[in-house]
Design an enzyme around this catalytic site. Structure first.
Site, PDB file in Angstrom:
ATOM      1  CE1 TYR A 152      -0.725  -5.813  -1.104  1.00 29.27           C
ATOM      2  CE2 TYR A 152      -1.416  -3.516  -1.127  1.00 29.27           C
ATOM      3  CZ  TYR A 152      -1.682  -4.848  -0.861  1.00 29.27           C
ATOM      4  OH  TYR A 152      -2.889  -5.216  -0.345  1.00 29.27           O
ATOM      5  CG  HIS A 194     -10.551  -7.265   2.393  1.00 26.78           C
ATOM      6  ND1 HIS A 194     -10.582  -6.098   3.120  1.00 26.78           N
ATOM      7  CD2 HIS A 194      -9.277  -7.703   2.437  1.00 26.78           C
ATOM      8  CE1 HIS A 194      -9.374  -5.844   3.577  1.00 26.78           C
ATOM      9  NE2 HIS A 194      -8.555  -6.808   3.184  1.00 26.78           N
ATOM     10  CG  HIS A 205      -5.575 -10.107   3.404  1.00 29.77           C
ATOM     11  ND1 HIS A 205      -6.217  -9.012   2.866  1.00 29.77           N
ATOM     12  CD2 HIS A 205      -5.418 -10.982   2.395  1.00 29.77           C
ATOM     13  CE1 HIS A 205      -6.448  -9.230   1.579  1.00 29.77           C
ATOM     14  NE2 HIS A 205      -5.984 -10.424   1.269  1.00 29.77           N
ATOM     15  CB  CYS A 233      -8.144  -8.505   6.478  1.00 31.15           C
ATOM     16  SG  CYS A 233      -6.854  -7.249   6.440  1.00 31.15           S
ATOM     17  CG  ASP A 263      -2.904  -7.028   3.961  1.00 37.48           C
ATOM     18  OD1 ASP A 263      -2.675  -6.752   2.781  1.00 37.48           O
ATOM     19  OD2 ASP A 263      -3.865  -6.567   4.602  1.00 37.48           O
ATOM     20  CG  HIS A 264      -0.882  -3.289   3.693  1.00 39.38           C
ATOM     21  ND1 HIS A 264      -1.700  -2.369   4.279  1.00 39.38           N
ATOM     22  CD2 HIS A 264      -1.515  -3.679   2.563  1.00 39.38           C
ATOM     23  CE1 HIS A 264      -2.791  -2.206   3.546  1.00 39.38           C
ATOM     24  NE2 HIS A 264      -2.692  -2.993   2.514  1.00 39.38           N
TER      25      HIS A 264
HETATM   26  C1  DNO Z   1      -5.568  -3.779   0.965  1.00 37.51           C
HETATM   27  C2  DNO Z   1      -6.340  -4.893   0.422  1.00 37.51           C
HETATM   28  C3  DNO Z   1      -7.739  -4.482   0.014  1.00 37.51           C
HETATM   29  C4  DNO Z   1      -8.426  -5.623  -0.693  1.00 37.51           C
HETATM   30  C5  DNO Z   1      -9.793  -5.321  -1.208  1.00 37.51           C
HETATM   31  C6  DNO Z   1     -10.471  -6.598  -1.584  1.00 37.51           C
HETATM   32  O1  DNO Z   1      -4.396  -3.780   0.903  1.00 37.51           O
HETATM   33  O2  DNO Z   1      -6.341  -5.954   1.282  1.00 37.51           O
HETATM   34  O3  DNO Z   1      -7.637  -3.393  -0.828  1.00 37.51           O
HETATM   35  O4  DNO Z   1      -7.680  -5.988  -1.806  1.00 37.51           O
HETATM   36  O5  DNO Z   1     -10.545  -4.631  -0.296  1.00 37.51           O
HETATM   37  O6  DNO Z   1     -11.557  -6.320  -2.385  1.00 37.51           O
END
Ligand code: DNO
Length: 397
Positions: A370, A236, A301, A274, A353-354
């Protein structure tokens, strides 16, 4: 593409049947209760998998691990690392035995994603996560009072930060400290100011090249095992993709991603792409990076950010913000199609994501970033893009 959803396990305020109603079927999960560096036993993995798959009417499966965390000593290159590498490999083998083949992880020193505000108002209602350059600077220069911090910030920012600090109440400062820690997942210790200082001090002698060497060593230790058991590792990116508190971060740019995939060339040594993390850096052209690195990507993501000139950014709606999400999705639909030549069932896992806190989200205590409704909105918008791009692009037929 496989629609996924991050679930934090039985403690998550969002329950599995609710997740199914968002339309997602892939679960992104981790055994957050296990301390860093300890083996994930096959029994514990099987128990969690059983929980996810218990109700077959829901049709959920544990698709991706996020994260199998890396012990800080590996990042620091400190102490006897052989047992830590061995434990990591054992967890990988146990996951593979249970049919879980995609592992997301990060190599960020000390902290994970970092924000200063967890409930910044969004026009029209709802709230969003935000990184405010002024507050970040105030934290660094006046709360941590890190030696040499002032050299890392623009003088105008330092003046604004001093003004914020002078007028901040104790509870504003406590909230800022809590927010800076909020990205750490699961039940892990949160740091106080002294704790952060002590951690940062341990990294002093490591430096950027040291961190890269420690990361390359980790890859050399685990990628051969991933290959043997069919695991796809997916790093990530740093969030935000810039040094923080004097600590270098090494998964922040196209150059960094190229270093990683070339350190141990293998299909097993891949990336979590991401868009939100990479998109927070002005130096990153996210659609171009998607094109360049698509063959190495094992997990997506999808999220958007709106950046300000001073380095602040806020999490925008999934189709708002600075990143051309449609271009990125088109790239990964093409990549998925390309991989299907060898693996007809391949689906690229992605998750919204989020998300903003919307509607009733604020009443439910979920992990910051989340919420249920905000992510459901994001997923629905992304699903719409995927359907439209697929329908309109003959290359994807
Ligand atoms: C944030 C996530 C990160 C991710 C870590 C993976 O929302 O995408 O915290 O889980 O960095 O190790």
């Amino acid at each position: 593409m496989e629609e996924c959803w991050r679930w934090f396990g039985p403690e998550d305020a969002v329950r599995l049947p609710e997740i199914r109603q968002t339309g997602a079927t892939g679960i992104v999960n981790a055994l957050h209760q296990i301390p860093y560096g300890v083996i994930w036993s096959e029994e514990e993995i099987a128990a969690r998998k059983g929980m996810i798959e218990a109700d077959d009417r829901l049709g959920l499966r544990w698709s991706v691990v996020e994260s199998l965390p890396i012990h800080e000593n590996i990042k620091l290159g400190e102490g006897d690392l052989a047992p830590l590498f061995e434990n990591y490999r054992a967890s990988m083998r146990n996951l593979a035995r249970q049919g879980i083949f995609t592992i997301c992880y990060n190599f960020m020193p000390v902290l994970d994603w970092t924000r200063t505000d967890l409930a910044h108002p969004v026009a029209g209602g709802g709230t969003s996560l935000r990184f405010d350059a002024v507050k970040y600077c105030a934290f660094d220069c006046f709360m941590l009072a890190r030696e040499g911090a002032e050299a890392d910030h623009d003088p105008a920012l330092i003046r604004a930060a001093k003004a914020w600090f002078d007028s901040a109440s104790e509870s504003d400062k406590d909230a800022l400290l809590a927010n800076v820690n909020a990205g750490l997942p699961g039940a892990y210790a949160r740091y106080d100011i002294a704790g952060l200082k002590a951690m940062f001090a341990r990294y002093k002698s490591v430096g950027r090249e040291g961190l890269k060497a420690n990361y390359a060593r980790f890859l050399r230790e685990v990628i051969p095992t991933a290959e043997e058991c069919g695991i796809r590792m997916a790093v990530h990116p740093d969030d935000p993709p810039r040094p923080l508190f004097g600590l270098d971060r090494i998964v922040s740019s196209a150059e960094d991603l190229a270093f990683i995939v070339n350190a141990v060339p293998s299909k097993a040594n891949g990336i979590t792409f991401c868009t939100g993390s990479l998109g927070a850096g002005r130096h990153n052209d996210v659609p171009a990076m998607a094109e360049r690195f698509a063959p190495h990507v094992h997990f997506l993501h999808l999220r958007n950010v709106a950046k300000d000139a001073d380095g602040s950014f806020m999490e925008a709606a999934h189709l708002g913000g600075d990143t051309d999400m449609i271009a990125v999705i088109r790239t990964f639909l093409r990549e998925e199609k390309r991989r299907r030549a060898d693996d007809p069932d391949f689906r690229m896992p992605f998750r919204p994501d989020h998300g903003h806190d919307l509607l009733g989200d604020a009443e439910r205590k979920t992990h910051p970033g989340y919420p249920l409704y905000g992510r459901m909105r994001g997923l629905a918008e992304l699903r719409g893009v995927i359907s439209a791009v697929t329908a309109l692009d003959p290359a994807l037929a």
